[in-house]
Write a protein that holds these residues in place. Structure first.
Motif, PDB file in Angstrom:
ATOM      1  N   LEU A  42      69.053 -68.713 127.500  1.00 31.64           N
ATOM      2  CA  LEU A  42      70.632 -69.325 127.389  1.00 31.64           C
ATOM      3  C   LEU A  42      70.830 -69.956 128.448  1.00 31.64           C
ATOM      4  CD1 LEU A  42      72.369 -66.289 125.601  1.00 31.64           C
ATOM      5  CD2 LEU A  42      70.761 -68.159 124.648  1.00 31.64           C
ATOM      6  N   PHE A  60      74.210 -70.483 131.015  1.00 30.37           N
ATOM      7  CA  PHE A  60      75.410 -70.203 131.183  1.00 30.37           C
ATOM      8  C   PHE A  60      76.149 -70.985 132.465  1.00 30.37           C
ATOM      9  CE2 PHE A  60      72.919 -66.450 130.260  1.00 30.37           C
ATOM     10  CZ  PHE A  60      73.616 -65.957 129.165  1.00 30.37           C
ATOM     11  N   ASP A  61      77.386 -70.923 132.434  1.00 29.07           N
ATOM     12  CA  ASP A  61      78.331 -71.525 133.449  1.00 29.07           C
ATOM     13  C   ASP A  61      79.670 -70.823 133.572  1.00 29.07           C
ATOM     14  OD1 ASP A  61      78.926 -73.595 135.265  1.00 29.07           O
ATOM     15  OD2 ASP A  61      80.329 -74.681 133.883  1.00 29.07           O
ATOM     16  N   GLY A 100      80.304 -67.877 134.167  1.00 27.80           N
ATOM     17  CA  GLY A 100      80.512 -66.547 133.151  1.00 27.80           C
ATOM     18  C   GLY A 100      80.824 -66.904 131.704  1.00 27.80           C
ATOM     19  N   LYS A 101      80.266 -68.193 131.274  1.00 28.77           N
ATOM     20  CA  LYS A 101      80.452 -68.589 129.830  1.00 28.77           C
ATOM     21  C   LYS A 101      79.276 -69.104 129.242  1.00 28.77           C
ATOM     22  CE  LYS A 101      83.314 -71.541 127.177  1.00 28.77           C
ATOM     23  NZ  LYS A 101      82.208 -71.287 126.146  1.00 28.77           N
ATOM     24  N   ALA A 102      79.076 -68.679 128.083  1.00 25.47           N
ATOM     25  CA  ALA A 102      77.662 -69.197 127.449  1.00 25.47           C
ATOM     26  C   ALA A 102      78.037 -70.776 127.054  1.00 25.47           C
ATOM     27  CB  ALA A 102      77.507 -68.571 126.111  1.00 25.47           C
ATOM     28  N   CYS A 148      80.376 -72.353 121.936  1.00 24.55           N
ATOM     29  CA  CYS A 148      80.023 -71.051 121.564  1.00 24.55           C
ATOM     30  C   CYS A 148      78.485 -70.777 121.340  1.00 24.55           C
ATOM     31  CB  CYS A 148      80.927 -70.267 120.546  1.00 24.55           C
ATOM     32  SG  CYS A 148      82.630 -70.157 120.979  1.00 24.55           S
ATOM     33  N   TRP A 186      67.820 -62.266 127.218  1.00 24.00           N
ATOM     34  CA  TRP A 186      69.150 -63.008 127.520  1.00 24.00           C
ATOM     35  C   TRP A 186      70.263 -62.327 127.543  1.00 24.00           C
ATOM     36  CZ3 TRP A 186      67.619 -66.239 122.431  1.00 24.00           C
ATOM     37  CH2 TRP A 186      66.321 -66.741 122.528  1.00 24.00           C
ATOM     38  N   ALA A 203      72.890 -61.699 130.701  1.00 25.15           N
ATOM     39  CA  ALA A 203      74.487 -61.715 130.474  1.00 25.15           C
ATOM     40  C   ALA A 203      75.091 -60.649 130.599  1.00 25.15           C
ATOM     41  CB  ALA A 203      75.050 -62.215 129.099  1.00 25.15           C
ATOM     42  N   SER A 226      80.465 -61.035 123.115  1.00 25.81           N
ATOM     43  CA  SER A 226      80.278 -59.985 124.505  1.00 25.81           C
ATOM     44  C   SER A 226      81.630 -59.881 125.373  1.00 25.81           C
ATOM     45  CB  SER A 226      79.278 -60.940 125.328  1.00 25.81           C
ATOM     46  OG  SER A 226      79.253 -60.539 126.443  1.00 25.81           O
ATOM     47  N   THR A 246      80.648 -61.959 128.846  1.00 24.84           N
ATOM     48  CA  THR A 246      80.343 -63.335 128.915  1.00 24.84           C
ATOM     49  C   THR A 246      81.061 -64.289 127.694  1.00 24.84           C
ATOM     50  OG1 THR A 246      78.426 -63.022 129.660  1.00 24.84           O
ATOM     51  CG2 THR A 246      78.668 -65.068 129.000  1.00 24.84           C
ATOM     52  N   LEU A 294      79.937 -66.206 124.136  1.00 30.67           N
ATOM     53  CA  LEU A 294      78.453 -65.505 123.432  1.00 30.67           C
ATOM     54  C   LEU A 294      78.775 -64.451 122.666  1.00 30.67           C
ATOM     55  CD1 LEU A 294      75.586 -65.320 124.048  1.00 30.67           C
ATOM     56  CD2 LEU A 294      75.963 -63.715 125.886  1.00 30.67           C
TER      57      LEU A 294
END
Ligand SMILES: Cc1cc2nc3c(=O)[nH]c(=O)nc-3n(C[C@H](O)[C@H](O)[C@H](O)COP(=O)(O)OP(=O)(O)OC[C@H]3O[C@@H](n4cnc5c(N)ncnc54)[C@H](O)[C@@H]3O)c2cc1C
Length: 428
Positions: free
Chosen positions: A137, A139-140, A142-144, A159, A181, A185, A378, A381, A384
């Motif tokens: 996956l 991430f940037d 703390g975000k998927a 998302c 993954w 996260a 999540s 994150t 996600l």
């Protein structure tokens, strides 16, 4: 570069439902599946007939999801098993009910369910990336934000829903890729173990295959803890195999075999088999006394014929040290008591189950406390979501696992679509 609102990783049972739900809620959706075709596991479910859900009320369904079923309450209040039935009905699939509320397509073919789902995905113009195993996956802050495929391509989305399943029957594609993954996260993966799996035993009667192939109907099978207390009892059918025991009662007990061994810190667990659960020890004693009175001159084997299946009776007589050819009236009271004890409470040890790969369902998985039960998102994150067997819940066979997969998929799809659309409208 194409960017989707919602990207679903895993085109299995819950992934397909998540994608449909997201698209129905207005999102631009893609599904990434490592197999050539979608829903390979769905096709083999229910012996190829797909036990698609169960026609019982919420409370009963949740009580048949012994592994963290309560996690699904909030989801059930938004979409439940009756909604699943209505979903298929309104999409032209006729379902029928069998014993214990189990629902199947009237065609008796899983393909009917799969084709309906694929047809709906087509109609909703959901993009499908097949033969596209996801490597990881993306991430940037703390975000998927998307996925990287094994072939080096990346796909971006507002998302990401991870629906990669557990580790049971890996030839269908569920090889457990999603766990690493989720860990990345920040999630805890509760130890995986096989559930709804045949139970293994080292007992000599198993190793010597004494009862191999013998089925017992409507027996009560229990798992006992080290204090000899019953942890669970299931009254259903079972069969003796070359490695242990199997059949519906056994599959339902299997999760408790693992849990009890873990809790008691032992390598073995004691099981108790009651071959005549509908009568008490007292009633059985009276029945035997009557037989001794009326048929006492007959050989023990003939006098007791029909009490339990013949192979089991012969095994029981041997265990009680009773000669099958001696007249029943010659049996000493101690031996009759021993026979009753055996029939009502035959104890033997089990040392585990077949491995996850041969189980129907994976126990353990992503800790459900770390996932919002209302949305499947999540807690660590944003953007996600997780659905289906990758989460740490597990149900008995009987349509409960597909129900869990569809319901978590439905809820995740809906909330992921809302979150993605809010993002693109600049609302969050
Ligand atoms: C033999 C058998 C019979 C069963 N019968 C029933 C039944 O009748 N009723 C019932 O309720 N339950 C049944 N179950 C359980 C039920 O099938 C599962 O619980 C359910 O399918 C789980 O859905 P899922 O979406 O979480 O995972 P899956 O349906 O396993 O889907 C996961 C998908 O993710 C894909 N994937 C995995 N890794 C990647 C990756 N890296 N990149 C891209 N894609 C990936 C896989 O290929 C797969 O298509 C049965 C299970 C088995 C093994």
């Amino acid at each position: 570069m194409t960017k989707y609102d919602v990207l679903v990783v895993g085109g299995g049972t819950s992934g397909m439902m998540a994608a449909i739900s997201a698209a129905e809620h207005g999102a631009k959706v893609a599904v990434v599946e490592k197999n050539k075709t979608l829903g390979r596991k769905l096709l083999v479910t229910g012996g190829g007939r797909c036990n698609v859900t169960n026609n019982r009320d919420k409370e009963e369904i949740i009580s048949h999801i012994p592994g963290n079923g309560r996690f699904l309450y909030s989801a059930f209040y938004q979409y439940d098993n009756y909604d699943i039935m209505e979903f298929f009905k309104s999409n032209g699939v006729v379902l029928k009910e069998e014993d214990h509320g189990r629902m199947f397509p009237i065609t008796d073919k899983s393909r009917t369910i799969l084709e309906a789902l694929i047809g709906i995905m087509d109609r909703l113009e959901i993009a499908i990336y097949a033969e596209a195993p996801v490597e990881t996956l993306l991430f940037d802050e703390g975000k998927a934000i998307g996925v990287l495929l094994e072939d080096g391509r990346s796909i971006h989305a507002s998302c990401v829903i991870v629906s990669t399943g557990g580790r049971a029957m890996p030839r269908t594609g569920s090889t457990g890729d999603g766990y690493k993954w989720a860990k990345k996260a920040g999630h805890t993966i509760e130890p995986l173990y096989p559930t709804e799996a045949p139970v293994t035993s080292d007992e000599s009667f198993i190793q010597e295959k004494t009862l191999q192939g013998l089925s017992l109907r409507d027996i009560a099978l229990s798992v006992l803890n080290k204090k000899s207390k019953k942890v669970i009892t299931h009254q259903m059918d079972m069969i003796f195999t070359h490695f242990g025991i199997s059949g519906p009662a056994v599959l339902r007990c299997s999760m408790f075999v693992h849990q009890t061994m873990k809790r008691d810190k032992t390598q073995e667990v004691v099981m108790s088999l009651d071959a005549l659960p509908d009568i008490s020890k007292g009633e059985l004693t009276q029945q035997l006394q009557q037989l001794i009175k009326n048929d006492g001159d007959k050989s023990t084997k003939n006098a007791l014929k029909g009490l339990v299946p013949e192979r089991y009776l012969l095994f029981a007589l041997e265990k009680a040290d009773l000669d099958e050819n001696t007249p029943l009236k010659q049996a000493t009271p101690e031996k009759v008591t021993q026979l009753i004890e055996f029939i009502k409470d035959f104890r033997f040890t089990a040392n585990g189950t077949l491995p996850i790969e041969k189980a129907f369902v994976t126990g353990g998985g992503i800790n459900t406390k770390e996932v919002n039960p209302k949305t499947m998102e999540s807690k660590f994150t944003s953007g996600l979501f997780f659905t289906g067997e990758i989460l740490d819940y597990n149900g008995y066979t009987g349509g409960y696992n597909i129900t869990g997969a569809f319901i978590t998929g439905r809820i995740a799809g809906m909330h992921a679509a809302e979150a993605a659309l809010a993002l693109s409208n600049g609302l969050s």
